[in-house]
Motif scaffolding. Structure first.
Motif: not given
Length: 177
Positions: A14, A52, A66
């Motif tokens: 991410y 995140i 992701a």
């Protein structure tokens, strides 16, 4: 940054740029219906940002990726590995395609295949397990394409929009064993 590629997607770490989009995904009413088993309370931008940022270390034993479209380089969703039992070599997985333009076009199936390859080859996991809801037929078909089979049905396990639904438990085994 190491990435894992499929035909349509890559799995990657991410990025901070994903926070705003990820927050809109997890707060989308239709998507929340497919993902959340409890009360669908909204998530703040701050909570998503903290989540995140926490993914950079894997200290909690979860592995989160992701999902990015190879062609456009857009962040379109996420997938994860959690509850890894290293003794029995069983792990729980989850996936979300948050960008509705990518639904029903094979992106989720491609992402799951890449994730499964990582789990079986790199982690040496024996069995992958997941759950979905009885009304999420699209997800069930995608999982079956990836080699998952129904292991059990939890009757009336989920309450959504004033009605009870079954939770479908599915699993796939390491084909290299």
């Amino acid at each position: 940054m190491k990435m894992y590629y499929g035909e349509k997607i890559c799995l990657r770490a991410y990025k901070e740029e994903d926070i705003q989009i990820a927050t809109s995904f997890v707060n989308d009413k239709e998507l929340k219906k497919l993902l959340v088993t409890d009360i669908p309370f909204p998530m703040s931008l701050w909570e998503e940002d903290e989540w995140i940022k926490s993914q950079k270390s894997n200290k909690n034993g979860n592995y989160n990726f992701a999902i990015e479209d190879i062609k456009t380089k857009m962040y379109i969703g996420g997938c994860n590995i959690q509850n890894v039992n290293w003794l029995t070599r069983v792990a729980l997985v989850g996936i979300m395609i948050g960008d509705k333009d990518y639904l029903g076009k094979g992106y989720g199936t491609d992402a799951m295949k890449v994730l499964m390859n990582f789990i079986f080859k790199d982690m040496n996991i024996h069995k992958i397990r997941l759950s979905t809801f009885s009304f999420n037929i699209r997800a069930q078909k995608s999982y079956e394409k990836c080699g998952f089979h129904v292991e059990g049905i939890l009757k009336d396990e989920i309450f959504k929009d004033g009605k009870y639904y079954d939770e479908i438990v599915m699993a796939a085994f390491n084909p290299m064993e």
